[in-house]
Motif scaffolding. Structure first.
Motif, PDB file in Angstrom:
ATOM      1  N   GLU A  45       0.659  -1.276  -0.101  1.00  0.00           N
ATOM      2  CA  GLU A  45      -0.043  -0.052   0.120  1.00  0.00           C
ATOM      3  C   GLU A  45       0.956   1.198  -0.050  1.00  0.00           C
ATOM      4  O   GLU A  45       0.309   2.032  -0.613  1.00  0.00           O
ATOM      5  CB  GLU A  45      -1.032  -0.060   1.118  1.00  0.00           C
ATOM      6  N   VAL A  46       1.979   1.361   0.749  1.00  0.00           N
ATOM      7  CA  VAL A  46       2.914   2.523   0.707  1.00  0.00           C
ATOM      8  C   VAL A  46       3.451   2.646  -0.760  1.00  0.00           C
ATOM      9  O   VAL A  46       3.425   3.797  -1.224  1.00  0.00           O
ATOM     10  CB  VAL A  46       4.198   2.071   1.489  1.00  0.00           C
ATOM     11  N   LEU A  47       3.662   1.655  -1.435  1.00  0.00           N
ATOM     12  CA  LEU A  47       4.348   1.591  -2.749  1.00  0.00           C
ATOM     13  C   LEU A  47       2.989   2.197  -3.601  1.00  0.00           C
ATOM     14  O   LEU A  47       3.478   3.029  -4.782  1.00  0.00           O
ATOM     15  CB  LEU A  47       4.688   0.352  -3.180  1.00  0.00           C
ATOM     16  N   VAL A  48       1.825   1.612  -3.593  1.00  0.00           N
ATOM     17  CA  VAL A  48       0.666   2.000  -4.160  1.00  0.00           C
ATOM     18  C   VAL A  48       0.592   3.550  -4.328  1.00  0.00           C
ATOM     19  O   VAL A  48       0.271   4.410  -5.295  1.00  0.00           O
ATOM     20  CB  VAL A  48      -0.660   1.272  -4.025  1.00  0.00           C
ATOM     21  N   TYR A  86      12.887  -0.778  -2.226  1.00  0.00           N
ATOM     22  CA  TYR A  86      11.680  -0.355  -2.954  1.00  0.00           C
ATOM     23  C   TYR A  86      11.508   1.100  -3.072  1.00  0.00           C
ATOM     24  O   TYR A  86      10.808   1.707  -3.806  1.00  0.00           O
ATOM     25  CB  TYR A  86      10.577  -1.071  -2.630  1.00  0.00           C
ATOM     26  N   VAL A  87      12.159   1.704  -2.071  1.00  0.00           N
ATOM     27  CA  VAL A  87      11.784   3.080  -1.750  1.00  0.00           C
ATOM     28  C   VAL A  87      13.270   3.734  -1.311  1.00  0.00           C
ATOM     29  O   VAL A  87      13.898   3.053  -0.573  1.00  0.00           O
ATOM     30  CB  VAL A  87      10.865   3.391  -0.683  1.00  0.00           C
ATOM     31  N   ALA A 109       8.926  -2.106 -10.343  1.00  0.00           N
ATOM     32  CA  ALA A 109       8.976  -3.401 -10.887  1.00  0.00           C
ATOM     33  C   ALA A 109       7.945  -4.309  -9.924  1.00  0.00           C
ATOM     34  O   ALA A 109       7.711  -5.043 -10.662  1.00  0.00           O
ATOM     35  CB  ALA A 109      10.632  -3.882 -11.231  1.00  0.00           C
ATOM     36  N   LEU A 110       8.233  -4.090  -8.714  1.00  0.00           N
ATOM     37  CA  LEU A 110       7.488  -5.034  -7.765  1.00  0.00           C
ATOM     38  C   LEU A 110       6.184  -4.479  -7.919  1.00  0.00           C
ATOM     39  O   LEU A 110       5.336  -5.651  -7.914  1.00  0.00           O
ATOM     40  CB  LEU A 110       8.008  -4.703  -6.240  1.00  0.00           C
ATOM     41  N   LEU A 111       5.712  -3.464  -8.038  1.00  0.00           N
ATOM     42  CA  LEU A 111       4.209  -3.027  -8.239  1.00  0.00           C
ATOM     43  C   LEU A 111       3.841  -3.697  -9.593  1.00  0.00           C
ATOM     44  O   LEU A 111       2.606  -4.305  -9.575  1.00  0.00           O
ATOM     45  CB  LEU A 111       4.260  -1.480  -8.503  1.00  0.00           C
ATOM     46  N   GLU A 112       4.459  -3.628 -10.621  1.00  0.00           N
ATOM     47  CA  GLU A 112       4.111  -4.338 -11.821  1.00  0.00           C
ATOM     48  C   GLU A 112       3.976  -5.659 -11.783  1.00  0.00           C
ATOM     49  O   GLU A 112       3.078  -6.221 -12.450  1.00  0.00           O
ATOM     50  CB  GLU A 112       5.203  -4.026 -13.055  1.00  0.00           C
TER      51      GLU A 112
END
Lengths: 154, 154
Positions: A45-48, A86-87, A109-112
Motif C-alpha cells: 500500500e505504501v508503494l501504491v 523499493y523506496v 518493478a515490484l508493483l508491476e
C-alpha cells in the motif's frame, strides 16, 4: 459527553459486517500478496500511494495522512521498504526538516509484478461480489467519509 | 494466472475510497480510544469479540478467524491484553492443545467505560454520514463478502 446514542439494529448490522468483513478481507489480501510476491499488504500500500504521483515521490507527512498512519509508525514502515530497496528517502528541497519518500525502479518493478495478484484478490473477494449499484453506493458513501475525515482538525 | 481483469473506473472508485476511508477511519477511532481510554483499537476489538459470547470465552483459533488474524499474531496481541489484566488464557478442557481466551471483570469494566467513546466515534465518522439506504446496502454487501471469505479453504 452527554447521552450515548447507541446504534440501532440496522446501524449495528452495517457497522459489524463492514468491520469483520474488512478485517478478514485485508488478512486474505495480505496472505495472497505475501505468498505470491513476498510483500506484505501494508508495504504494498505504501508503494501504491507513491505510484499515484506522477514522479513517484511524496512527502512523508502527506503519505502518513493518506495511509491514516502516524509519522513514527510510517517511518518504521518506510524503513522496511527502504531496506528492501523499493523506496529511498531524500531530504525535501523545499523544507529543511522535511523528508520525501521516492519509489525506486525496483519498487516500480515490484508493483508491476504484484498488481495482477492484488487485483485478482480484490475482484474475487470484493468487487465481483457486488452489483454495479452496490459499487456505486459504496464508492459515494466512502468518498463522503474520506472527505469528512480529511477535514477534521488534527 | 491468465488475462488480468483490471478494474473499470467505477470499480476502481469504489475500491479506492473504501480503502483510503477505512484506513483513515481506523486510525481516527484508534486515536480517540487511546487518548480517552488508554486502549488501542485492536486491543479493544479483541475484547469486543469475547464480549459477543454469553460466557465471554472464545477459543484462540476461533478468535483469530473472527479477527482475520493469524494464530501467532493473535497470541502476541492477547498476551498484551492479558498483561493489562483484561483477558486471561486458560486450557481448553475439550482439546488438550487448545487455549481459550476469557474476558476478566477488569476487561468487562474497560468495555463499559470505553464503549461510549467508541460508539460516538463510529457515529460521527461513519454511521451518521450515511443514509438509512446506504447503511442497508453496506450491511448487505459486506455480509455477503464476509460469508464468502468464511467459506474459503484455509
Amino acid at each position: 459527553m452527554g447521552e450515548v446514542r447507541w446504534l440501532s439494529e440496522p446501524e449495528a448490522k452495517a457497522w459489524r459486517f463492514y468491520i469483520v468483513a474488512t478485517l478478514k478481507l485485508r488478512h486474505r489480501l495480505h496472505r495472497e500478496l505475501s505468498e505470491a510476491q513476498q510483500v506484505s499488504l501494508i508495504d504494498y500500500e505504501v508503494l501504491v500511494c507513491l505510484d499515484t504521483q506522477a514522479d513517484g515521490r511524496m512527502r512523508m507527512t502527506e503519505l502518513a495522512n493518506f495511509l491514516g498512519s502516524t509519522k513514527s509508525r510510517l517511518s518504521h514502515q518506510v524503513g522496511r521498504v527502504e531496506d528492501a530497496g523499493y523506496v529511498r528517502r531524500v531530504p525535501d528541497p523545499e523544507d529543511k526538516r522535511g523528508v520525501i519518500a521516492e519509489l525506486t525502479p525496483a519498487g516500480r518493478a515490484l508493483l508491476e509484478r504484484a498488481a495482477p495478484t492484488h487485483v485478482q484478490g480484490v475482484r474475487e473477494h470484493l468487487i465481483d461480489l457486488l452489483t454495479p449499484q452496490e459499487q456505486r453506493v459504496i464508492g459515494e458513501a466512502f468518498e463522503r467519509v474520506y472527505e469528512h475525515l480529511n477535514q477534521l482538525p488534527d
